[in-house]
Design an enzyme around this catalytic site. Sequence first.
Site, PDB file in Angstrom:
ATOM      1  CG  ASP A  10      -1.722   0.982   1.497  1.00 26.97           C
ATOM      2  OD1 ASP A  10      -1.576   2.105   0.650  1.00 26.97           O
ATOM      3  OD2 ASP A  10      -2.689   1.218   2.267  1.00 26.97           O
ATOM      4  CB  ILE A  11       1.576   3.823  -2.525  1.00 28.08           C
ATOM      5  CG1 ILE A  11       2.738   4.826  -2.665  1.00 28.08           C
ATOM      6  CG2 ILE A  11       0.255   4.473  -2.997  1.00 28.08           C
ATOM      7  CD1 ILE A  11       2.914   5.229  -4.266  1.00 28.08           C
ATOM      8  CG  ASN A  24      -9.387  13.222 -10.195  1.00 32.56           C
ATOM      9  OD1 ASN A  24      -9.025  14.583 -10.037  1.00 32.56           O
ATOM     10  ND2 ASN A  24      -9.872  12.574  -9.482  1.00 32.56           N
ATOM     11  N   GLY A  32      -9.281   4.837  -6.366  1.00 34.80           N
ATOM     12  CA  GLY A  32      -7.741   3.966  -6.593  1.00 34.80           C
ATOM     13  C   GLY A  32      -6.833   4.748  -5.606  1.00 34.80           C
ATOM     14  CG  ASP A  34      -6.561  11.274  -6.569  1.00 33.85           C
ATOM     15  OD1 ASP A  34      -5.578  11.805  -5.732  1.00 33.85           O
ATOM     16  OD2 ASP A  34      -7.609  11.669  -7.377  1.00 33.85           O
ATOM     17  CB  SER A 122      -2.184   5.155 -16.697  1.00 34.28           C
ATOM     18  OG  SER A 122      -2.268   6.635 -16.842  1.00 34.28           O
ATOM     19  N   GLY A 124      -4.737   1.350 -13.247  1.00 31.37           N
ATOM     20  CA  GLY A 124      -6.228   1.140 -12.852  1.00 31.37           C
ATOM     21  C   GLY A 124      -7.256   1.361 -13.687  1.00 31.37           C
TER      22      GLY A 124
END
Length: 169
Positions: A10-11, A24, A32, A34, A122, A124
């Site tokens: 998990d980032i 976005n 996601g 973001d 990109s 996801g």
Amino acid sequence: MPTITLVQGDITRESADAIVNAANSSLLGGGGVDGAIHRRGGPSILAECRRLRAGHLGKGLPTGRAVATTAGDLDARWVIHTVGPVHSTTEDRSALLASCYRQSLRVADELGAHTVAFPAISTGVFHWPLDDAARIAVETVRATDTSVTEARFVLFDDRAYEAFAARTG
């Protein structure tokens, strides 16, 4: 050239100078990566994004560009937001995807960040094929002149990890 490392996880749990957000263009949160970064990082990230939108980014952040904010409650100093392209079968948008990595490293250099954690941008909801995204990401980071010492790809699942491992091995 930075050292490239791979982590599955998990980032939002990473410790780095900067964490890259697959944002976005509105910069106001989403799904996601973001959404996860905004939720875990807390309201200060959204507050800075709103200030950016009220200023020079009134129309949003263009695809392939990057901008930094505070990291809020994340274990990082900054979040670097970049907008990846939606994959297309009729138009080659790979230069825009490469630009996300290049521009994120440029912003990291401006900030003085040495460790940067990247998601698989990109891949996801923007549907970029994982193998191609991994190729573009790794080749771009390797080719970019940067002061960043570690580029860490934080990959959510086995498939993503394996795709990036095939490019870094």
